[in-house]
Write a protein that holds these residues in place. Structure first.
Motif, PDB file in Angstrom:
ATOM      1  N   ASN B   4       0.806  -1.211   0.000  1.00 56.66           N
ATOM      2  CA  ASN B   4       0.000   0.000   0.000  1.00 56.66           C
ATOM      3  C   ASN B   4       0.841   1.263   0.000  1.00 56.66           C
ATOM      4  O   ASN B   4       0.365   2.338   0.316  1.00 56.66           O
ATOM      5  N   ARG B  97      -2.314   5.215 -12.508  1.00 61.13           N
ATOM      6  CA  ARG B  97      -3.685   5.715 -12.535  1.00 61.13           C
ATOM      7  C   ARG B  97      -3.641   7.234 -12.647  1.00 61.13           C
ATOM      8  O   ARG B  97      -2.724   7.876 -12.135  1.00 61.13           O
ATOM      9  N   GLU B 211     -18.092  12.639 -16.814  1.00 62.94           N
ATOM     10  CA  GLU B 211     -18.718  11.967 -17.963  1.00 62.94           C
ATOM     11  C   GLU B 211     -17.752  11.804 -19.128  1.00 62.94           C
ATOM     12  O   GLU B 211     -17.984  10.991 -20.008  1.00 62.94           O
ATOM     13  N   GLY B 215     -16.348   4.999 -17.417  1.00 61.67           N
ATOM     14  CA  GLY B 215     -15.895   3.909 -16.561  1.00 61.67           C
ATOM     15  C   GLY B 215     -15.001   4.334 -15.420  1.00 61.67           C
ATOM     16  O   GLY B 215     -14.528   3.502 -14.650  1.00 61.67           O
ATOM     17  N   CYS B 216     -14.760   5.650 -15.294  1.00 63.52           N
ATOM     18  CA  CYS B 216     -13.869   6.103 -14.222  1.00 63.52           C
ATOM     19  C   CYS B 216     -14.486   5.833 -12.854  1.00 63.52           C
ATOM     20  O   CYS B 216     -15.710   5.806 -12.700  1.00 63.52           O
ATOM     21  N   ARG B 217     -13.616   5.619 -11.862  1.00 70.41           N
ATOM     22  CA  ARG B 217     -14.055   5.632 -10.472  1.00 70.41           C
ATOM     23  C   ARG B 217     -14.417   7.079 -10.112  1.00 70.41           C
ATOM     24  O   ARG B 217     -13.822   8.014 -10.658  1.00 70.41           O
ATOM     25  N   VAL B 218     -15.369   7.256  -9.235  1.00 70.75           N
ATOM     26  CA  VAL B 218     -15.669   8.603  -8.741  1.00 70.75           C
ATOM     27  C   VAL B 218     -15.615   8.572  -7.221  1.00 70.75           C
ATOM     28  O   VAL B 218     -16.192   7.681  -6.594  1.00 70.75           O
ATOM     29  N   ILE B 219     -14.899   9.512  -6.649  1.00 72.61           N
ATOM     30  CA  ILE B 219     -14.817   9.641  -5.197  1.00 72.61           C
ATOM     31  C   ILE B 219     -15.315  11.034  -4.833  1.00 72.61           C
ATOM     32  O   ILE B 219     -14.959  12.013  -5.499  1.00 72.61           O
ATOM     33  N   PHE B 220     -16.141  11.105  -3.813  1.00 77.60           N
ATOM     34  CA  PHE B 220     -16.699  12.380  -3.364  1.00 77.60           C
ATOM     35  C   PHE B 220     -16.078  12.796  -2.033  1.00 77.60           C
ATOM     36  O   PHE B 220     -15.718  11.953  -1.215  1.00 77.60           O
ATOM     37  N   GLU B 241      -7.776   7.227  -1.534  1.00 82.22           N
ATOM     38  CA  GLU B 241      -8.942   6.449  -1.979  1.00 82.22           C
ATOM     39  C   GLU B 241      -9.121   6.523  -3.491  1.00 82.22           C
ATOM     40  O   GLU B 241      -9.528   5.556  -4.133  1.00 82.22           O
ATOM     41  N   ARG B 244      -5.649   4.522  -5.169  1.00 77.09           N
ATOM     42  CA  ARG B 244      -5.278   3.115  -4.928  1.00 77.09           C
ATOM     43  C   ARG B 244      -5.910   2.206  -5.975  1.00 77.09           C
ATOM     44  O   ARG B 244      -6.905   2.564  -6.598  1.00 77.09           O
ATOM     45  N   ASP B 245      -5.326   1.010  -6.116  1.00 79.53           N
ATOM     46  CA  ASP B 245      -5.862   0.044  -7.093  1.00 79.53           C
ATOM     47  C   ASP B 245      -7.292  -0.333  -6.752  1.00 79.53           C
ATOM     48  O   ASP B 245      -7.684  -0.287  -5.581  1.00 79.53           O
TER      49      ASP B 245
END
Lengths: 245, 245, 245
Positions: B4, B97, B211, B215-220, B241, B244-245
């Motif tokens: 990590n 990433r 948009e 397919g992206c990850r989204v973190i709020f 967050e 990371r993978d």
């Protein structure tokens, strides 16, 4: 701290009166601020409700002048937004900042009704006719689910008992706002993210009404339309964040 | 934990330089990560700002190659998004990433100006002409209300003093992105929910730019555009967050 | 407190079975509630998956009738929303409230596929054809980034191993909902704000599906589509807020 001691004037929403700000006002006073919570005339459970929107505006302007309030942050909740925009036209030089907390920002000549969803308008018209006194009382299921969904049933019930019928003219009168949108007073929109008193989608508070205040600060908080009851200390903190320079 | 421990390369936004990441970088280092905070060339209060967008991209690519950085998470804030998309085209195999934190995701041939609201473009053009040095400095009231509305006035003032004028070409140059949108590098959009540096409505950061990364990850996260100053520890946690993978 | 002891029936989403509610159910039971977590037939890693959507609905109706459940809050996650709307048509008088937690609210004659974005539909069709068993298994990268982006990689991996392939007919069958939208049962939409299983923009869960439940309560919470794994105690608390009178 002297510099961080402000004067706040809090203008309530429909079905409310100034006394319902008490826990929020107390939280602000503990932080050293001066707080005023005038009632918009006609918002009463027992007295006369025979007033129009302009009467409501005048009652707040008079409160400000009678108390010679200056350099204050003028905060509105909900319906109160339609009042403070007009108040700002009357006494612009006395106002340090305008804060709209999930409040209506009207264009010149609009009414609250004009910017409300059709199902609210139908409900208002029908229920006002049934009452026969030109007032509208919000039904409890809407209060519980859409106004105070983040509170317990007990809190929803106890607060509902404190509400007053709303004079229809407060909601139906077209509000003249000839100079408001040119005023240089700083503005903030404070948005409670779970506030669905205006329903999800095209009629939602945010970003609809914030977009009508170009360059405004925006402050977000959790909670429903009645976070003044469900979390008054947090609301006080956010009003401070919204209102400070 | 070995697994990590990541390498992060953080690319700043307009008016910033790499040094302003210090509290965020420190938080990430405490968690065991390696952190780099290069400055995009031309972002300086005292030196030459006579650089174009391609120069900015090259300065970051050179930093990566000179330090032989590999398998890193490339993070951008705001304007920096337009830089890392081009950097990713240059050194795709080195990047684990891409993380866009309230950052611009441009299409091939767009500039930052092209995706900014008209009132920002008018302001940039006018103020740059007034300065006469082909740079644009953000006015303090916008900084205070729309960029760092969640901070105190004192923090807004002290951080504003650290900013540098932005070379106009960084914001006006069309950025060629011929291969970026085909790259298989995983991507994350990190959205601070109270970020109104792009104003509420059609120009808002989110979902507009997320948009553009299917397919992206989204973190709020909570916070404003300058949560790097108002809550750097939380931002560091959310960058982890996001990255990371 | 007697008054605050409810019965909850939790209906899982695609790729899940009833057992995966365990931590959430345990949190609700600790609060004194009765909790049921039936499995929609066909959701199995080892048994037969040769079932259509109507079979799934019938399996839940049968569970309710066999256990003679009454006056319960019926909660659905994701795909489960398409099930509980039909269940509500079958046993309306037994249901105290319907709660849709980032769940599909279908119109009469729609399928899950009809309200899903094109790239999901293409993926489902292609991958189901490759498998040859008329089932669809969500690829791990989508699970990790778009369903459980707020969890660690380890949690994403360990939960993925518990999933079962989804029978395509559950997602493709048109669901008849002739009376659902007229039912007077109170309804709540529970929205996890970082849930991008339906992608940002026009296909997002919220406000799209909440708008299909006029007058519904809306409760917000942080977290992803799989907050049942990343924060089950919080989800239990929010299911209570969503479901209580």
């Amino acid at each position: 701290m002297k510099n961080n001691s402000y004067t706040f004037v809090l203008v309530h929403g429909a079905w409310h009166d100034g006394s319902l700000w008490a826990p929020v006002a107390e939280s602000l006073r503990i932080q050293g601020h001066e707080v005023h919570t005038p009632t918009v005339i006609g918002h009463t459970r027992n007295g006369s409700r025979d007033y129009c929107h302009a009467d409501g505006v005048r009652s707040i302007v008079n409160y400000i002048l009678n108390n010679d309030l200056k350099d204050f942050v003028l905060v509105a909740h909900s319906f109160g937004g339609s009042v403070i925009s007009r108040v700002a036209e009357e006494v612009p030089d006395r106002i340090r900042r305008l804060v709209y907390w999930n409040a209506f920002v009207l264009k010149d000549g609009e009414s609250i009704s004009d910017v409300s969803p059709p199902h609210y308008n139908e409900l208002m018209t029908r229920m006002s006719a049934e009452r026969g006194d030109d007032c509208f009382m919000l039904p409890f299921p809407i209060w519980r689910n859409n106004f105070i969904g983040d509170g317990s049933l007990e809190l929803a019930e106890s607060t509902y008992r404190k509400l007053c019928p709303e004079p229809m003219r407060m909601l139906m009168d077209k509000v003249p706002l000839k100079t408001f949108h040119e005023l240089a007073i700083p503005k903030t929109y404070l948005n409670a993210m779970a506030d669905i008193a205006m329903p999800p989608g095209e009629y939602a508070w945010y970003p609809r009404f914030a977009e009508r205040l170009p360059g405004c600060r925006v402050i977000f908080m959790p909670g429903s339309h009645q976070v003044m009851f469900t979390n008054p200390a947090l609301l006080a903190e956010k009003i401070w964040e919204a209102g400070r320079d």
